[in-house]
Design a protein around this motif. Structure first.
Motif, PDB file in Angstrom:
ATOM      1  N   UNK A 175       0.662  -1.251   0.096  1.00  9.45           N
ATOM      2  CA  UNK A 175       0.073  -0.042  -0.173  1.00  9.45           C
ATOM      3  C   UNK A 175       0.935   1.210   0.041  1.00  9.45           C
ATOM      4  N   UNK A 176       0.586   2.245  -0.727  1.00  9.73           N
ATOM      5  CA  UNK A 176       1.339   3.484  -0.920  1.00  9.73           C
ATOM      6  C   UNK A 176       0.243   4.441  -0.046  1.00  9.73           C
ATOM      7  N   UNK A 177       0.761   4.919   1.038  1.00  7.32           N
ATOM      8  CA  UNK A 177      -0.090   5.923   1.728  1.00  7.32           C
ATOM      9  C   UNK A 177       0.013   7.378   1.052  1.00  7.32           C
ATOM     10  N   UNK A 178       1.021   7.573   0.630  1.00 11.96           N
ATOM     11  CA  UNK A 178       1.127   8.985  -0.095  1.00 11.96           C
ATOM     12  C   UNK A 178       0.076   8.991  -1.366  1.00 11.96           C
ATOM     13  N   UNK A 179      -0.202   8.238  -2.044  1.00 10.91           N
ATOM     14  CA  UNK A 179      -1.331   8.171  -2.886  1.00 10.91           C
ATOM     15  C   UNK A 179      -2.673   7.230  -2.769  1.00 10.91           C
ATOM     16  N   UNK A 180      -2.679   6.644  -1.754  1.00 13.83           N
ATOM     17  CA  UNK A 180      -3.900   5.946  -1.350  1.00 13.83           C
ATOM     18  C   UNK A 180      -4.088   4.815  -2.326  1.00 13.83           C
ATOM     19  N   UNK A 181      -3.068   4.091  -2.852  1.00 18.52           N
ATOM     20  CA  UNK A 181      -3.198   3.049  -3.748  1.00 18.52           C
ATOM     21  C   UNK A 181      -2.347   1.776  -3.562  1.00 18.52           C
ATOM     22  N   UNK A 182      -2.851   0.655  -3.949  1.00 19.91           N
ATOM     23  CA  UNK A 182      -2.058  -0.578  -3.995  1.00 19.91           C
ATOM     24  C   UNK A 182      -1.305  -0.555  -5.164  1.00 19.91           C
TER      25      UNK A 182
END
Length: 194
Positions: A133-140
């Motif tokens: 999960x990439x918290x900076x973009x809100x994506x997996x």
């Protein structure tokens, strides 16, 4: 004297039991990957093992060599998603999805476990670069660098990647999105391998 010493030792163990934890609470649920393409029951394949496609467990960096879901919080920092635990390590789960998808969509004998996989002349391996999960973009993101060694000795490589935006940082939502992204990558790899 010995009886008193024995009783004192048992009493002290009883007191310590409140201080010692032999493990953490088990997670409420475990995440897994489920292939969206499967072969039906009773389906069979046959051929020479030397002509089979062997699917190896991909290599991973240490951040993926655990049963936790990594969270990228910046270019130089990493955390793990609270409450998100894989049923087994992500590389093994991803390999299982790859193998089932290629079996279901391809026209070749696929071996992915045991001694047969080392005899097959065509090998699919690579590195699972990202599955988190990439918290900076809100994506997996699922990123796989595939290496296919054909039976004639030629080697082909290709990077496969799928990103799904708008995912809440919660175990169930991230798990479902990672499953979807993994299946998309597996579909593309199956097409590439043939």
């Amino acid at each position: 004297m010995h009886k008193n010493t024995f009783l004192a030792a048992i009493a002290s163990l009883g007191l310590l039991s409140g201080c010692i934890s032999l493990g953490s609470e088990p997670p409420e649920q475990l995440l897994t990957l489920t292939p969206s393409a499967t072969i039906p029951a009773g389906a069979a394949a046959e051929g020479e093992v030397s002509a089979a496609l062997a699917i190896q467990v991909p290599n991973v960096t240490q951040r993926l060599n655990v049963t936790r879901v990594p969270v990228t919080t910046s270019d130089s920092s990493l955390a793990y998603l609270e409450g998100a635990f894989w049923v087994e390590k992500p590389a093994q789960l991803f390999r299982n999805v790859l193998a089932e998808t290629i079996r279901a969509k391809g026209n070749r004998l696929v071996v992915s476990a045991g001694e047969l996989e080392y005899v097959a002349r065509t090998q699919l391996t690579g590195q699972l670069v990202d599955m988190g999960y990439d918290a900076t973009t809100g994506s997996v993101v699922v990123r796989f660098d595939a290496v296919l060694r054909a039976d004639d000795g030629t080697i082909r490589t290709r990077r496969f990647e799928e990103s799904i935006p708008g995912v809440l940082p919660e175990a169930v939502a991230v798990g479902a999105a990672l499953n979807e992204a993994s299946n998309t990558v597996a579909d593309e790899v199956a097409e590439w391998v043939g």
